[in-house]
Design a protein around this motif. Sequence first.
Motif, PDB file in Angstrom:
ATOM      1  N   TYR A 119       0.817  -1.214   0.000  1.00  0.00           N
ATOM      2  CA  TYR A 119       0.000   0.000   0.000  1.00  0.00           C
ATOM      3  C   TYR A 119       0.850   1.263   0.000  1.00  0.00           C
ATOM      4  CZ  TYR A 119       0.954   0.348   5.007  1.00  0.00           C
ATOM      5  OH  TYR A 119       1.575   0.459   6.221  1.00  0.00           O
ATOM      6  N   GLY A 120       0.239   2.344  -0.495  1.00  0.00           N
ATOM      7  CA  GLY A 120       0.930   3.623  -0.547  1.00  0.00           C
ATOM      8  C   GLY A 120       0.139   4.616  -1.386  1.00  0.00           C
ATOM      9  N   LYS A 179       3.030   1.516  -7.071  1.00  0.00           N
ATOM     10  CA  LYS A 179       2.386   0.255  -6.694  1.00  0.00           C
ATOM     11  C   LYS A 179       2.087  -0.605  -7.926  1.00  0.00           C
ATOM     12  CE  LYS A 179      -1.090   2.275  -4.675  1.00  0.00           C
ATOM     13  NZ  LYS A 179      -0.706   3.679  -4.940  1.00  0.00           N
ATOM     14  N   THR A 180       1.414   0.034  -8.896  1.00  0.00           N
ATOM     15  CA  THR A 180       1.067  -0.714 -10.100  1.00  0.00           C
ATOM     16  C   THR A 180       2.329  -1.235 -10.790  1.00  0.00           C
ATOM     17  OG1 THR A 180      -0.954   0.550 -10.384  1.00  0.00           O
ATOM     18  CG2 THR A 180      -0.086  -0.527 -12.348  1.00  0.00           C
ATOM     19  N   SER A 199      -3.172  -1.293  -2.628  1.00  0.00           N
ATOM     20  CA  SER A 199      -4.231  -0.429  -2.121  1.00  0.00           C
ATOM     21  C   SER A 199      -3.607   0.899  -1.714  1.00  0.00           C
ATOM     22  CB  SER A 199      -4.887  -1.090  -0.904  1.00  0.00           C
ATOM     23  OG  SER A 199      -5.606  -0.142  -0.147  1.00  0.00           O
ATOM     24  N   ASP A 200      -4.438   1.921  -1.605  1.00  0.00           N
ATOM     25  CA  ASP A 200      -3.870   3.202  -1.179  1.00  0.00           C
ATOM     26  C   ASP A 200      -3.735   3.284   0.340  1.00  0.00           C
ATOM     27  OD1 ASP A 200      -6.547   3.445  -0.552  1.00  0.00           O
ATOM     28  OD2 ASP A 200      -6.763   5.476  -1.347  1.00  0.00           O
ATOM     29  N   ILE A 238       4.739   1.619   0.491  1.00  0.00           N
ATOM     30  CA  ILE A 238       5.630   2.412  -0.354  1.00  0.00           C
ATOM     31  C   ILE A 238       5.439   3.854   0.079  1.00  0.00           C
ATOM     32  CG2 ILE A 238       6.157   3.191  -2.685  1.00  0.00           C
ATOM     33  CD1 ILE A 238       5.526   0.694  -3.816  1.00  0.00           C
ATOM     34  N   GLN A 239       6.539   4.505   0.386  1.00  0.00           N
ATOM     35  CA  GLN A 239       6.435   5.905   0.795  1.00  0.00           C
ATOM     36  C   GLN A 239       7.038   6.797  -0.275  1.00  0.00           C
ATOM     37  OE1 GLN A 239       8.360   6.005   4.592  1.00  0.00           O
ATOM     38  NE2 GLN A 239       6.638   5.029   5.601  1.00  0.00           N
ATOM     39  N   SER A 240       6.790   8.100  -0.138  1.00  0.00           N
ATOM     40  CA  SER A 240       7.335   9.050  -1.109  1.00  0.00           C
ATOM     41  C   SER A 240       8.838   8.880  -1.205  1.00  0.00           C
ATOM     42  CB  SER A 240       7.039  10.477  -0.668  1.00  0.00           C
ATOM     43  OG  SER A 240       5.676  10.633  -0.487  1.00  0.00           O
ATOM     44  N   PRO A 241       9.379   9.028  -2.407  1.00  0.00           N
ATOM     45  CA  PRO A 241      10.825   8.878  -2.562  1.00  0.00           C
ATOM     46  C   PRO A 241      11.555  10.056  -1.930  1.00  0.00           C
ATOM     47  CG  PRO A 241       9.824   9.654  -4.605  1.00  0.00           C
ATOM     48  CD  PRO A 241       8.700   9.364  -3.666  1.00  0.00           C
TER      49      PRO A 241
END
Length: 455
Positions: free
Chosen positions: A162-163, A169-170, A257-258, A283-286
């Motif tokens: 999720y993120g 994600k995709t 998922s978000d 997944i977090q912002s880079p």
Amino acid sequence: MASPLWQAVLGEIEVTIPRASFATWFKNTTLLKSDPNEVVIGVPNVFTKQQLEEKYQSLLQKTLDKNGVKPQKITFTIHEETQLQPAAAGQQHATAESKPNLNTERQTDWSVKPKPKLHKSNLNSKYTFDNFVVGAGNELAYAAAQAIVKNPGDKYNPLFLYGGVGLGKTHLIQAIGNEIFRKNPDVWIEYISSDQFSKEFISSVLQKKTFPERYRNADVLIVDDMQFIAGKEKTEEEFFHTFNALHQANKQIIISSDKPPGSIPTLEERLRNRFEWGMTADIQSPDFETRMAIIQSKARQHQISVSAEVTEYLATHIQSNIRELEGALTKVLAHCEMTTQPVSLNIVEQVLGSNSVKKQRLTDKQVVDKTAKYFNVTTHEILSSRREKTISQPRQIAMYLMRNELHLSFPVIAKAVGRKDHTTAIHSVDKIDKEITRNSSMRQTVQEIKERLYA
Ligand code: ADP
Ligand code: MG
């Protein structure tokens, strides 16, 4: 009680590597044994073990050395106790109680059912691991994805990724599908968005047809944007049965998922529970360095060279997500191609519009000033030694922003708020970091200040 040696080692490592990497790979480690022959480090999961072995051996060696320990070897072992502590950047939910009694030893049998050859419906071959840049923010998700490619249907089932939007994600879940398929074209892979799943389900009900069997027969089922299933009761029910059928047959399920399963409103409890059976990774912002690497990688893909200056400019000004970063670069490259000009800072500013991006670099002083202003306190108060929360919290947030937006070192951050001791900065950044994950109003506040910094 943590060992003082280990605390010292972690303290040093924390200030030498990016914050997100530290949170992902070191936070939940423990020292299990330390003698001249061997240091044994307990880690929460196999991803951490791999990562530490491959990337951080020498750093650990050096840091232990500095603290007077020179073992002949360092080993990592997956340790039950460390497993129970939630990690900041991702969490592994795989306790004996919550898992059904499946024979986990059983290898996935790809050949039980007759199935069409070369089946990987809907996967877009442009999403690969090769062109996925790994950095702080997506390391854990990437490691989980790699583990699944190695052993689909095995331990991390389902993978729940999720993120926020545009963070990859995709890309990552499709890369898993593409890679499994590349290694074994007999594997049947289905990729679908939850929205599409729902539409197909409804239309099969309306047309009184049976719902496509193919989802229950897949070897790997990838469902994108699971949040859209929430509240659609009949679809949830259908998916529940699909999930059970696949899981029981040790087929791999991958979900994006978000939000984490626990935060998707109106998601049926039994589905939520199942989503938490396997591995949950976010997944977090880079961060800045990752944004730089992504721009360079995309430019290379277009076979256009982009100067360090331009790369840095883009990475500084477009922070929200990777899709926007990619969009901005595409816009610039298209413009340069049409006008047959080389990519320059001037053109970037022109194309992206000087209004949408700030002209000047943000400074530590501006961060302090703007944070103070947001909270209606004075810069003077922030720099003072006053400890009441109305002042200490803005001070901590300012430190957090200096770390995350300006990438300053802890000593520099401490100095910017009038402190001598850099551990104050470490603790403040850490504290806000934790609060952001726990508390949505803190997240909102920090986001609002961030927007003002660049306004
Ligand atoms: P999401 O599904 O999380 O909204 P996407 O997977 O659609 O995001 O990613 C948005 C765009 O950014 C895509 O074009 C994708 O290829 C690209 N992208 C995302 N993460 C990375 C990464 N780590 N490295 C390279 N490209 C990336
Ligand atoms: Mg997506």
